[in-house]
Design an enzyme around this catalytic site. Structure first.
Site, mmCIF file in Angstrom:
data_model
loop_
_atom_site.group_PDB
_atom_site.id
_atom_site.type_symbol
_atom_site.label_atom_id
_atom_site.label_comp_id
_atom_site.label_asym_id
_atom_site.label_seq_id
_atom_site.Cartn_x
_atom_site.Cartn_y
_atom_site.Cartn_z
ATOM 1 C CD GLU A 228 54.327 17.084 13.571
ATOM 2 O OE1 GLU A 228 55.501 17.254 13.184
ATOM 3 O OE2 GLU A 228 53.734 15.983 13.477
ATOM 4 C CG ASP A 296 60.987 20.009 8.795
ATOM 5 O OD1 ASP A 296 61.629 19.366 9.648
ATOM 6 O OD2 ASP A 296 59.840 19.690 8.440
ATOM 7 C CG ASP A 298 62.440 15.671 9.379
ATOM 8 O OD1 ASP A 298 62.221 15.975 10.552
ATOM 9 O OD2 ASP A 298 61.628 15.870 8.465
ATOM 10 C CG ASP A 328 59.498 13.359 12.063
ATOM 11 O OD1 ASP A 328 59.899 12.610 11.161
ATOM 12 O OD2 ASP A 328 58.619 14.214 11.894
#
Length: 429
Positions: A228, A296, A298, A328
């Site tokens: 990833e 980021d 999430d 996620d």
């Protein structure tokens, strides 16, 4: 007229409208039933895990909020998951991180084994849920300087190499037991907060470490290795060792599954545009469907344009058999079971929207050069009665239609989650 009858009538009318565009609704629903979303375990406990530590996060991870009822034990987490699955149509998977084993005492990450996940495997078999897995390269004293597999200290590198090797054996055991490959996804947060003197050396060490981890060939029928990529993170704003270019090259050259996370790129960069390109060169693709807000972060997956575009690309490219869809996100500001239900149902709605698109007709218009009709049909498609088909799918799958699932979450919150100790159930801010 009952709600059930109303749902069926609306579905019949919707079917007529879609069929007028040449869309086979029955076939679309058949294909949707085959889609298994890998639901992330870490939404249920705020990425704390069950290693017996204080639950302090590190390596760029942060969970905001302190909603009541965080799962504190494997049994509590499994109970929450069972409710979540009962609210989501279809049969889905569970994505476990290595720090969620049942350890019954101190076990360091280079020493974990299949025995620590036997309870999860038994539970998954009883629920008809397939498992996926992840090594945990964060929130550990040997990751405190921000480097694990690319660490300049060979001893620390070896510790994390051994952890990766251990997780592959666990994933292979899970896959063998469930008769379906367990995807083992490697996300390594290594990076610098400020400008590095050498971008090359850490990447060379990371590649060498990964090569050691993957040295033993394991049956593809049991486990698939995924890697990833990430652009930046908290504490690694200037440089992440495992960038998109690094892992794209690694996945292609080593025949690995590539993982694209929707929150791991520049705020104006989207993964929907990358899917058709990377699928030309990698065997399979893993998606971590998330919703980054400015960074980021999430957030819980909502029914955004980008979510729809991601699923459209999978359907249009006929990639459903080669793309693994996982979620996620982790949000402790709302009920955690509700977060699973909202995010997974939205992901499935977007897949359904892609399956109900008159793809063949759109492609014919494009090939003929009739871009006017292509655009017109794409826009008209947005007003088609997707909701009626979705409600019917939920009804025939035995899960609540519309927002009726929220009442079940409220009841569970009152009878189960609210009784959990507030002291033990606090989230990381």
């Amino acid at each position: 007229m009952t709600n059930s009858t109303n749902t069926e009538k609306a579905f019949e009318l919707a079917t007529e409208q879609y069929e007028s565009l040449g869309v086979n609704v029955t076939r679309a629903l058949e294909r949707l039933r085959e889609v298994a979303i890998s639901v992330q375990c870490w939404q249920g406990d705020d990425v704390v895990g069950f290693e017996g530590n204080d639950g302090a996060l590190g390596n760029g991870l942060a969970v905001t909020g302190n909603y009541l009822g965080r799962a504190r034990t494997p049994d509590e987490l499994r109970s929450d998951l069972e409710l979540a699955y009962s609210l989501i149509p279809g049969n889905h998977r569970l994505n476990l991180h290595a720090l969620y084993g049942e350890f019954n005492g101190p076990v360091d990450r280079n020493e974990i084994g299949v025995e620590h996940f036997a309870g999860w495997m038994d539970w998954a078999a009883s629920q008809g849920v397939k498992l996926d897995f992840n090594p945990s390269y964060f929130s550990h004293e040997k990751a405190s300087d921000g480097f694990t597999l690319s660490n300049a200290d060979s001893g620390i590198r070896q510790f994390w190499i051994d952890h990766g090797i251990a997780t592959r054996k666990i994933a292979a055991a899970m896959g063998a037991a469930q008769g379906n490959p367990c995807i083992n996804n490697f996300w390594v947060p290594d990076g610098f907060k400020d400008t590095p003197a050498s971008r090359k050396a850490p990447r060379e060490r990371l590649a060498a470490s990964l090569d050691q981890i993957f040295a033993e060939a394991l049956p593809a029928a049991h486990t698939l290795d995924a890697v990833e990529c990430k652009l930046f993170g908290i504490g690694s704003e200037s440089y992440v060792v495992g960038s998109h270019e690094f892992y794209l090259g690694y996945a292609i050259s080593r025949n690995k599954v590539l993982c694209l996370d929707a929150g791991h790129f520049h705020p104006t960069e989207v993964i929907s545009d990358k899917i058709s390109s990377v699928m030309m060169y990698v065997p399979e693709l893993l998606l971590h469907v998330s919703r980054g807000v400015r960074w980021d972060s999430d957030h819980v997956v909502t029914y955004t344009d980008e979510l729809q575009a991601i699923m459209q690309e999978i359907v249009r490219g006929e990639f459903l058999e080669r793309v693994h869809i996982g979620l996620d996100f982790f949000d402790a500001s709302i009920n955690r079971v509700a977060a699973w239900a909202i995010g997974t149902r939205n992901a499935l709605k977007a897949v359904l929207a892609g399956l109900l698109e008159p793809t063949e007709q759109l492609e014919q218009l494009e090939q003929s050069g009739d871009y006017t009709a292509r655009l017109a049909l794409m826009e008209e498609q947005k007003m088609m009665p997707l909701g009626a088909v979705w409600d019917y799918y939920c009804q025939t799958s035995g899960v609540p239609v519309g927002a009726a699932w929220l009442e079940k979450v409220r009841e569970y919150e009152t009878s189960v989650q609210s009784l959990r100790s507030s002291e033990l159930g606090t989230a990381n801010a």
